[in-house]
Design an enzyme around this catalytic site. Sequence first.
Site, PDB file in Angstrom:
ATOM      1  CG  ASP A   1       6.392  40.787 -23.152  1.00 29.15           C
ATOM      2  OD1 ASP A   1       7.139  40.025 -23.334  1.00 29.15           O
ATOM      3  OD2 ASP A   1       6.414  41.863 -23.819  1.00 29.15           O
TER       4      ASP A   1
ATOM      5  CD  GLU B   1      12.729  41.276 -18.609  1.00 33.81           C
ATOM      6  OE1 GLU B   1      12.631  42.203 -18.711  1.00 33.81           O
ATOM      7  OE2 GLU B   1      13.232  40.379 -19.304  1.00 33.81           O
TER       8      GLU B   1
END
Length: 535
Positions: A15, A187
Amino acid sequence: MTQIQNPILTGFHADPSILRVGEDYYIATSTFEWFPGVRIHHSRDLKHWEFVSSPLTRTSQLDMRGNMNSGGVWAPALSWHDGTFYLIYTDVKQWHGAYKDAHNYLVTADSIEGPWSEPVYLNSSGFDPSLFHDDDGRKWLVNMIWDYREGKHPFAGIVLQEFDEAAGELTGPVRMIYEGTDLKLTEGPHLYKKDGWYYLIVAEGGTRYEHAESVARSRSLEGPYETDPDYPLITSRGDDTLVLQKAGHGSLVETQNGEWYFVHLCGRPLNGTYCTLGRETAIQKITWTEDGWPRLAHGGNRPAEFVEAPDLPESTIHELPVRDAFDGTELHGNWNSLRVPMEESWCTLKEAPGHLRLYGRESLSSVHKQSLVARRQTAFVCTAATTLSFDPDTYQQKAGLVVYYDTEDHVYLHVTYHESKGRVLQLIRTKNGQYEELLHPAKRITQEGPVELKVSISYDRMQFSYRTEDENWQLIGQELDTTHMSDDSAADVRFTGTFIGMACQDYSGRKRPADFDHFDYKAEGVPNTEQAVTK
């Protein structure tokens, strides 16, 4: 032409959120249940990266005791404005089933090395928040919103709300600005402003092999946002020949020379499926079309293993030696603990100088108080070894060398006690939550003195060995499979990666200590660049 080889951050570094401040580049990555929270790496050339800090070092910032596996810190977002660094992060307490108990916070610092502030609570409506600093000085939080109701897609879209920095709270209406594409599972939002457009980039498709990154834009911050007609920007789905799989969830950066790059997570599977190193960080060069959409510079939407480097001077990095002799007063930043800080009460360099002393606490299945100190496995081929002094007097006391994914999957070579044999070695494996002793009977060893333990990992296989004073290395146990220690081996998705380290347990509650004289870690093909210390 100078090239960058991917991944740029090997081993579990998921991420990525990238930021440039002047000539300095920073990437923040997720840490999930591992402490300290969030890892930040620094570079001057986008090619060579060094770890510089972990901002979340106190339980007042991050209290993960009891968090489930692959909970904790999800998708941090790093930004900078007017001399201040901002870090947004989620602490996920529970994420299985219908609900997601996920709390979002902000910390700040004047320096990337910290100290970082106490957290400001933001919201709990969903995860993957990030902060956007607009030209007029106003600040806006975006996050995905979770809808648990029957008949609804749980990834309900991206919401926007203003952050009042003076008041330390979100303010004004919550606006749904983007519901995503048909790839779903929208997301990881990040907002950017370029040439009068607001660009919203989002991860989609889930973080496994259908992963992708899509782009939308609007002339107004509040939307409506138009999806790039040639979405997704990047994906590996449908092409199992690619070295970099799972491509998606990333962020953009512009160099001081006007070049653009995109960092994203990826996975490198063994046997076509198992990413034992976890999700790693890669980088791609970006160009912009005449009508203002970002594209991978090499064409198409597939991640490249080799990427054109930016027009920046190449920098150098400083490597740590293979051996950590534990002769300092603080542990290097490559060391991590599970859910709780490495506190003097159970983990100390002071009580036996030249050694790391661990006091035995709970089991390797505990989500509360483990005495485990470990580092990431950063290469498919590596060795790790340690020398242990430990004198158990009951089978309830153990200490040794562990290869660890989570409470459900790990392998542990340890010294313990047997009623008739005295001090013995035992090798245990927990696979999909099932406990198994691999030595029948346990191996009796010298009843006093240090014991050296080693593990050699080569892709999907690992072999443990040991020796005592004046002996040669001896193999112990059979060669074992590594692939159950991966994101992909469980029935439900997982998010971390394999760690190798030292552990000590005392189920009697007497906290018998173990002293580790050193820890050697040698990885083939990647540098050992952890430089900062864990405060």
